[in-house]
Scaffold this motif. Structure first.
Motif, PDB file in Angstrom:
ATOM      1  N   CYS A   1      27.219  -2.035  24.444  1.00 50.37           N
ATOM      2  CA  CYS A   1      26.460  -0.889  23.616  1.00 50.37           C
ATOM      3  C   CYS A   1      24.990  -0.804  24.548  1.00 50.37           C
ATOM      4  O   CYS A   1      24.275  -1.966  24.391  1.00 50.37           O
ATOM      5  N   PRO A   2      24.659   0.358  24.802  1.00 48.55           N
ATOM      6  CA  PRO A   2      25.463   1.327  24.852  1.00 48.55           C
ATOM      7  C   PRO A   2      26.459   1.526  26.094  1.00 48.55           C
ATOM      8  O   PRO A   2      26.180   0.749  26.843  1.00 48.55           O
TER       9      PRO A   2
ATOM     10  N   SER B   1      27.023   4.617  27.306  1.00 51.26           N
ATOM     11  CA  SER B   1      26.299   5.851  27.916  1.00 51.26           C
ATOM     12  C   SER B   1      24.997   5.997  27.669  1.00 51.26           C
ATOM     13  O   SER B   1      24.761   5.509  26.485  1.00 51.26           O
TER      14      SER B   1
ATOM     15  N   ILE C   1      19.915   9.759  24.093  1.00 48.55           N
ATOM     16  CA  ILE C   1      21.253   9.558  23.286  1.00 48.55           C
ATOM     17  C   ILE C   1      21.975   8.402  23.883  1.00 48.55           C
ATOM     18  O   ILE C   1      22.319   8.413  25.002  1.00 48.55           O
TER      19      ILE C   1
ATOM     20  N   GLY D   1      25.506   6.282  23.649  1.00 49.78           N
ATOM     21  CA  GLY D   1      26.947   6.412  23.217  1.00 49.78           C
ATOM     22  C   GLY D   1      27.765   5.252  23.429  1.00 49.78           C
ATOM     23  O   GLY D   1      27.275   4.489  24.139  1.00 49.78           O
TER      24      GLY D   1
ATOM     25  N   CYS E   1      28.719   2.835  21.211  1.00 52.71           N
ATOM     26  CA  CYS E   1      28.729   1.753  20.598  1.00 52.71           C
ATOM     27  C   CYS E   1      29.701   1.271  19.599  1.00 52.71           C
ATOM     28  O   CYS E   1      29.971   2.225  18.835  1.00 52.71           O
TER      29      CYS E   1
ATOM     30  N   ARG F   1      30.110   3.457  16.181  1.00 55.25           N
ATOM     31  CA  ARG F   1      29.127   4.740  16.578  1.00 55.25           C
ATOM     32  C   ARG F   1      29.877   5.424  17.584  1.00 55.25           C
ATOM     33  O   ARG F   1      29.276   6.489  18.207  1.00 55.25           O
ATOM     34  N   GLU F   2      31.259   5.296  17.672  1.00 52.91           N
ATOM     35  CA  GLU F   2      31.668   5.924  19.012  1.00 52.91           C
ATOM     36  C   GLU F   2      31.664   7.540  18.741  1.00 52.91           C
ATOM     37  O   GLU F   2      31.583   8.341  19.600  1.00 52.91           O
TER      38      GLU F   2
ATOM     39  N   PRO G   1      26.693   9.293  17.915  1.00 52.29           N
ATOM     40  CA  PRO G   1      26.012   8.496  19.191  1.00 52.29           C
ATOM     41  C   PRO G   1      24.413   8.286  18.355  1.00 52.29           C
ATOM     42  O   PRO G   1      24.148   9.095  17.271  1.00 52.29           O
TER      43      PRO G   1
ATOM     44  N   GLU H   1      20.834   8.555  18.351  1.00 52.91           N
ATOM     45  CA  GLU H   1      19.716   9.747  19.015  1.00 52.91           C
ATOM     46  C   GLU H   1      18.395   9.229  18.885  1.00 52.91           C
ATOM     47  O   GLU H   1      17.885   8.667  17.753  1.00 52.91           O
TER      48      GLU H   1
END
Length: 228
Positions: free
Chosen positions: A100-101, A103, A116, A118, A120, A123-124, A127, A129
């Motif tokens: 995590c993350p 991305s 942002i 992404g 995790c 939280r797929e 994301p 923010e």
């Protein structure tokens, strides 16, 4: 062409600047071919580098986002996509092996910078923010003065001057990882004995009791001319 940024990072010209929200201030500076980001939170910090070189090697055209929370564990994300229009610019970096993350995306609009995170767990689909607005963050002249004094002392006393600036729990942060205080002489003694390392700050900032400087260095090896 920006004098402080590699041509491979030209598409990220929209990124440098100072941005803040209620909890975080992020500073992004182009210097020595790369971009350096410092995120100052209420009680911690993160160092980030966007570069097109693998570790300390030569530029290879692969744009990487290197994240070092609190200057410790280093994680690399590689650029996957980029976009730029009159209204929006974006760069997306990914590392599917990271927990995590997976991305990290930065998006700049006319008024905001969005970060942002992404992929995790849990939280797929939603994301994480961070919504920043551009700010005119004040510099930290006292830190810049301390940085210049550090450079001068190192020029006079080599490794002794270098080590005098580090706190007992201090460390160096390099692209190849964190170097704890006890290991710093092993890394720097020969370098400082071979020539003169000098630098000067080009940007600085502070939030509460955490501050930073970003600068440009030159190394003059004995009998040779300066190289940046």
């Amino acid at each position: 062409k920006h004098p402080g940024r590699s041509p491979a990072l030209a598409h990220l010209a929209w990124w440098p600047g100072a941005y803040s929200d209620a909890d975080t201030t992020e500073y992004w500076v182009a210097a020595s071919g790369a971009m350096y980001g410092i995120a100052l939170h209420d009680n911690n910090f993160e160092v980030m580098i966007v570069d097109d070189a693998d570790g300390g090697g030569p530029a290879d055209g692969v744009v990487r986002f290197i994240a070092m929370p609190e200057g410790k564990t280093q994680t690399e994300f590689r650029e996957q996509t980029r976009a730029s229009t009159q209204a929006m610019a974006q760069a997306v970096f990914a590392n599917e092996q990271h927990d995590c993350p997976k991305s990290i995306s930065y998006m700049r609009t006319a008024t905001e910078l969005l970060a942002i995170l992404g992929g995790c767990p849990g939280r797929e689909r939603i994301p994480i923010e961070f919504q920043f607005t551009k700010t005119t963050a004040p510099a930290a002249p006292e830190l810049e003065a301390a940085d210049r004094a550090f450079s001068a002392d190192t020029g006079k006393r080599a490794i002794e001057g270098w080590m005098a600036a580090f706190a007992p729990d201090g460390a160096m942060m390099r692209k190849t990882g964190r170097v704890e205080r006890a290991q710093i002489p092993e890394v720097m003694t020969d370098v400082l004995a071979e020539g003169t390392l000098a630098w000067a700050p080009i940007a600085s900032g502070v939030r509460d009791d955490i501050g930073f400087t970003v600068g440009k260095a030159t190394f003059v090896k004995k009998g040779e001319t300066a190289i940046a």
